[in-house]
Design a protein around this motif. Structure first.
Motif, PDB file in Angstrom:
ATOM      1  N   UNK A 160     -10.456 -18.102  14.956  1.00  0.00           N
ATOM      2  CA  UNK A 160     -10.095 -17.885  13.559  1.00  0.00           C
ATOM      3  C   UNK A 160      -9.995 -19.213  12.809  1.00  0.00           C
ATOM      4  N   UNK A 161      -9.481 -20.224  13.478  1.00  0.00           N
ATOM      5  CA  UNK A 161      -9.352 -21.550  12.854  1.00  0.00           C
ATOM      6  C   UNK A 161     -10.705 -22.070  12.381  1.00  0.00           C
ATOM      7  N   UNK A 162     -11.762 -21.783  13.154  1.00  0.00           N
ATOM      8  CA  UNK A 162     -13.082 -22.317  12.830  1.00  0.00           C
ATOM      9  C   UNK A 162     -13.887 -21.424  11.886  1.00  0.00           C
TER      10      UNK A 162
ATOM     11  N   UNK B 178      -4.697 -18.507  23.082  1.00  0.00           N
ATOM     12  CA  UNK B 178      -5.193 -19.269  21.924  1.00  0.00           C
ATOM     13  C   UNK B 178      -6.609 -18.924  21.489  1.00  0.00           C
ATOM     14  N   UNK B 179      -7.351 -18.177  22.284  1.00  0.00           N
ATOM     15  CA  UNK B 179      -8.772 -17.984  21.948  1.00  0.00           C
ATOM     16  C   UNK B 179      -8.962 -17.375  20.565  1.00  0.00           C
ATOM     17  N   UNK B 180      -8.261 -16.285  20.291  1.00  0.00           N
ATOM     18  CA  UNK B 180      -8.428 -15.630  18.984  1.00  0.00           C
ATOM     19  C   UNK B 180      -8.014 -16.564  17.850  1.00  0.00           C
ATOM     20  N   UNK B 181      -6.938 -17.302  18.052  1.00  0.00           N
ATOM     21  CA  UNK B 181      -6.468 -18.228  17.016  1.00  0.00           C
ATOM     22  C   UNK B 181      -7.460 -19.365  16.807  1.00  0.00           C
ATOM     23  N   UNK B 182      -8.011 -19.877  17.911  1.00  0.00           N
ATOM     24  CA  UNK B 182      -8.971 -20.979  17.801  1.00  0.00           C
ATOM     25  C   UNK B 182     -10.222 -20.542  17.068  1.00  0.00           C
TER      26      UNK B 182
ATOM     27  N   UNK C  57       0.641 -20.261  12.909  1.00  0.00           N
ATOM     28  CA  UNK C  57      -0.503 -20.280  11.993  1.00  0.00           C
ATOM     29  C   UNK C  57      -0.071 -19.924  10.576  1.00  0.00           C
ATOM     30  N   UNK C  58       0.830 -18.961  10.462  1.00  0.00           N
ATOM     31  CA  UNK C  58       1.318 -18.601   9.130  1.00  0.00           C
ATOM     32  C   UNK C  58       2.071 -19.760   8.505  1.00  0.00           C
ATOM     33  N   UNK C  59       2.867 -20.450   9.313  1.00  0.00           N
ATOM     34  CA  UNK C  59       3.607 -21.601   8.800  1.00  0.00           C
ATOM     35  C   UNK C  59       2.664 -22.710   8.346  1.00  0.00           C
TER      36      UNK C  59
ATOM     37  N   UNK D 284      -9.282 -14.808   7.123  1.00  0.00           N
ATOM     38  CA  UNK D 284     -10.196 -14.709   5.978  1.00  0.00           C
ATOM     39  C   UNK D 284     -11.615 -14.692   6.512  1.00  0.00           C
ATOM     40  N   UNK D 285     -12.415 -13.790   5.996  1.00  0.00           N
ATOM     41  CA  UNK D 285     -13.783 -13.668   6.491  1.00  0.00           C
ATOM     42  C   UNK D 285     -14.696 -14.696   5.845  1.00  0.00           C
ATOM     43  N   UNK D 286     -15.839 -14.901   6.466  1.00  0.00           N
ATOM     44  CA  UNK D 286     -16.827 -15.824   5.910  1.00  0.00           C
ATOM     45  C   UNK D 286     -17.250 -15.374   4.513  1.00  0.00           C
ATOM     46  N   UNK D 287     -17.440 -14.071   4.358  1.00  0.00           N
ATOM     47  CA  UNK D 287     -17.834 -13.551   3.049  1.00  0.00           C
ATOM     48  C   UNK D 287     -16.792 -13.803   1.982  1.00  0.00           C
ATOM     49  N   UNK D 288     -15.524 -13.648   2.347  1.00  0.00           N
ATOM     50  CA  UNK D 288     -14.450 -13.875   1.376  1.00  0.00           C
ATOM     51  C   UNK D 288     -14.383 -15.343   0.969  1.00  0.00           C
ATOM     52  N   UNK D 289     -14.601 -16.243   1.913  1.00  0.00           N
ATOM     53  CA  UNK D 289     -14.602 -17.674   1.591  1.00  0.00           C
ATOM     54  C   UNK D 289     -15.707 -17.990   0.601  1.00  0.00           C
TER      55      UNK D 289
END
Length: 624
Positions: free
Chosen positions: A290-292, A284-288, A217-219, A225-230
């Protein structure tokens, strides 16, 4: 019935041999075992260790069966108890070792790659790293052969599961663990699960693979990033992040997640019920989720017209990926991920519909009342038409999102439109036509702020002509608007041009008429020289005023400007030539003819070329 004594001796001998092999690799008790890995030794040692684990496991199963027999003799039971204690001790040591081996193989054989390799176009994915769906990419171990054999208990499930999500043609799979290590990992999994250590196995796998997922993910540039930050970011920054997210998300879904699922199946499928799905979701759950987070933040952010097209890009990308998401996350345990993706897609669609509706309302009520100089094209017209052209580029998407016709309402402050003559048009087509109707309505209101009626007509002519040209230059938009409404718009700007000529030139041309010039009862002359002088003087004054003002007016389109000059010349030049030809002699025979005969026909033709050029310098300062 007592078990034969020689049988117990035989089993005990095998158990002791297996125990010695296990204890040789006990890191807690043997200095030589520390820092060394069995699976980094020669294959004979690996096979000996695995056979020893199998023997101890078989022994435990045999002991369990024997101890459950109510007819077992006391002496035999004592032997069984001793075997059971030794076997349990050995199996614990073996499982601790296998857990370390499992972790080490996962860490040391994880495939490394450059970030750019993940962004390869799907059509040019490197065959050595990735495989297309439908290919036979499994690394078959002895256990898998058994599972896939006609009598194997896991045959139908393994085949069905693997073929289901690989039916999505956009999925590409990558070897996240080197192929040669997969067989060893699966052999470890089988023995840990058989010994009741499935939870420990899942924990080790999840810990290692989640760390690998973080690295990927870093690559790919996907950070927490939180919804508020976006929502605090400037939109220009968000636009760049949307482009990057779409690119990275396709790789995550179609390559990374699909490859992780494939790895879980290779290692766990058929060994323990749903273990592959458990490990996959653990990884993958946490990554998925976070992706959304990012598209979710966009879907609920404040709406504004400039956001529409990036929101549609996000919607299109997510719509394109949904079949892959549903195929990869196809179990009950992954319901939350599928539901989140579908919900975000729905919110993006609703945001797009809302922005389009709000845009229509904003165009209708755009409040600027200061007339644009020279009657040129209003900034609102350019903005709205460029916006409409961009909307037409998203026809396929918006046709699916816009399901209802625009509501014109009965408000007297809004335009009225009869859609019955456009019944063949889609709701999106009608919305674009309605946007142009609303724009025209607003432009008509703005034209009322011009003090010069002629300039108001020029303003409408320019702006509607611009609309027509924008429609004609876009084949997609022209098809959506249709020739019927395009002809109607063409009629509007031509009517405005006609109204301009009437408002400007009727009075000027009237000064070139014969009425009032003839002297009643004077048969010899028939022309009043004083009246004729006043006519020439009036014409000169009006023409000079028109020239002074209308040379500062602007008709930006060169073809339209030329057509307008030709049209007014066709009326003005013949009338002036005729008038001058008939009455020049009367003026030239009098005093100071130069005060009245100021322009030749050629002068008029030349001066007309100044009209609508948008000059800012007065004509008398420009001319020699």
């Amino acid at each position: 019935m007592e078990p034969p004594e020689n049988s117990l001796d035989s089993d005990g001998s095998k158990l002791e041999t297996a125990e010695r092999i296990i204890l040789r690799w006990d890191s807690a008790a043997t200095d030589g075992a520390r820092g060394k890995m069995i699976f980094q030794s020669d294959r004979d040692e690996v096979d000996r260790f695995l056979r020893a684990v199998d023997e101890i496991q078989r022994s435990l199963s045999s002991v369990s069966f024997s101890s459950s027999s109510s007819s077992a003799a006391t002496s035999a039971a004592t032997v069984v108890d001793e075997h059971e204690v030794k076997a349990n001790s050995a199996i614990q040591i073996a499982m601790a070792r296998l857990e370390d081996e499992f972790r080490n193989i996962l860490l040391s054989h994880t495939t490394t790659f450059e970030p750019d390799s993940l962004f390869l176009e799907e059509s040019s994915v490197t065959p050595s790293l990735c495989v297309e769906v439908g290919e036979d990419t499994s690394i078959v171990t002895t256990e898998e052969e058994e599972l896939n054999s006609p009598g194997g208990s896991g045959s139908s499930r393994l085949t069905r599961r693997r073929s289901s999500y690989r039916s999505t043609s956009s999925i590409r799979e990558m070897d996240l663990i080197s192929p040669e290590a997969v067989s060893d990992l699966r052999s470890i999994v089988q023995r840990m699960v058989a010994a009741g250590y499935s939870r420990e196995c899942i924990q080790v796998y999840g810990t290692v693979r989640k760390s690998a997922m973080e690295t990927i993910f870093k690559q790919l540039g996907i950070v927490k990033i939180s919804i508020g930050d976006v929502q605090k970011l400037e939109w220009e920054v968000v636009e760049g992040k949307i482009r990057k997210w779409i690119r990275a998300a396709k790789v995550c879904i179609r390559v990374v997640f699909s490859s992780e699922k494939r790895l879980c199946e290779q290692l766990f499928d058929g060994i323990c019920t749903a273990m592959d799905e458990t490990c996959f979701m653990e990884t993958v759950k946490a990554s998925a989720l976070r992706l959304f987070t990012f598209p979710e933040a966009i879907s609920i952010s404040r709406r504004s017209p400039e956001k529409l097209f990036k929101i549609l890009d996000l919607h299109d990308a997510l719509t394109d990926m949904l079949p892959d998401i549903e195929a990869i996350f196809d179990s009950d345990t992954s319901d939350a991920i599928r539901a989140q993706a579908v919900e975000i897609q729905s919110r993006l669609a609703e945001a797009a519909r809302g922005i389009l509706s709000e845009f229509e309302n904003a165009v209708l009520h755009e409040p600027s009342i200061v007339p644009v100089p020279g009657g040129t094209i209003h900034p609102l017209t350019r903005y709205v038409m460029n916006y409409i052209v961009m909307i037409s580029d998203y026809k396929q998407t918006l046709d699916d999102l816009i399901m209802s016709n625009p509501s014109t309402g009965s408000d007297p402050n809004t335009p009225d439109m009869d859609f019955t003559e456009l019944e063949s048009k889609s709701p999106l087509d009608l919305h674009l036509i309605w946007l142009i109707v609303v724009l025209h309505f607003n432009l008509e209101e703005k034209s009322k702020h011009y003090r010069d009626t002629s300039l108001a007509h020029i303003f409408i002519m320019n702006n509607i002509h611009y609309i027509v040209q924008k429609v004609k230059r876009s084949p997609e938009l022209r098809e959506m608007i249709g020739d019927h409404y395009l002809r109607k718009l063409t009629g509007i700007f031509r009517h405005a041009a006609t109204n301009y000529q009437r408002a400007t030139w009727v009075r000027v041309l009237n000064s070139l008429r014969d009425e009032g010039l003839h002297v009643t009862g004077s048969f010899s002359s028939g022309v009043s020289r004083s009246a004729l002088r006043e006519r020439f003087k009036a014409f000169n004054t009006m023409f000079e005023e028109v020239h002074r003002t209308q040379s500062t007016w602007s008709v930006p389109d060169a073809q339209l400007r030329e057509e307008l000059r030709i049209s007014l010349s066709e009326h003005l030049i013949p009338a002036y030539r005729s008038f001058l030809g008939r009455f020049r002699g009367h003026i030239e025979s009098g005093r100071h003819p130069e005060n009245y005969l100021k322009y030749s026909v050629e002068d008029i033709e030349t001066i007309v070329l100044d009209f609508f050029e948008g000059y800012t310098t007065p004509p008398h300062l420009r001319r020699r």
